[in-house]
Design a protein around this motif. Structure first.
Motif: not given
Length: 129
Positions: A9-12, A66-68, A72-73, A29-33
């Motif tokens: 499991m992953l916890n952020c 930081d991902l734009d 991500i896409m 998920h990727l935006k939140a992380l």
């Protein structure tokens, strides 16, 4: 015979993530992380005849850069449906390494199985040489 079970499991920041159910969830998920540090909690258990013989829990800490949206896409298009099979929508063992700024913890734990402690258990119990 032995049964080995492992889960991750992953916890952020107190929010728990599981495997994304579709591409929209993978994007979310990727935006939140993005830009944050999260922990991967991984457990493994060995059972024989319904009795737990051994278990182990391990945590790895990963800091995503930081991902734009474009990155991500592009990442998810390259990874394809494999993103849906991974907690957090990433796979460190491939192009997913590009997502991270810092990683602390055992590589096998991040992949989903604390392999080295499991192998130690097997050797200690003479299941492996």
């Amino acid at each position: 015979s032995f049964v080995i079970g492992a889960d991750q499991m992953l916890n952020c920041n107190g929010v728990w993530f599981d495997k994304p159910t579709d591409l929209d969830h993978a994007v979310a998920h990727l935006k939140a992380l993005s830009g944050k540090t999260h922990q991967l909690e991984c457990s493994v258990c060995v059972v024989k005849n319904g009795e737990r013989l051994w278990h182990h829990n391990e945590t790895a800490s990963l800091t995503m850069r930081d991902l734009d949206n474009d990155f991500i896409m592009s990442y998810l298009n390259a990874l394809g449906d494999e993103a849906l099979s991974s907690v957090g929508a990433y796979q460190l063992e491939g192009i997913g390494a590009q997502l991270f700024h810092k990683i602390q913890g055992d590589y096998f734990t991040i992949l989903g199985l604390p392999l080295l402690p499991l192998l130690t258990f097997f050797r200690h119990n003479r299941i492996l040489a």
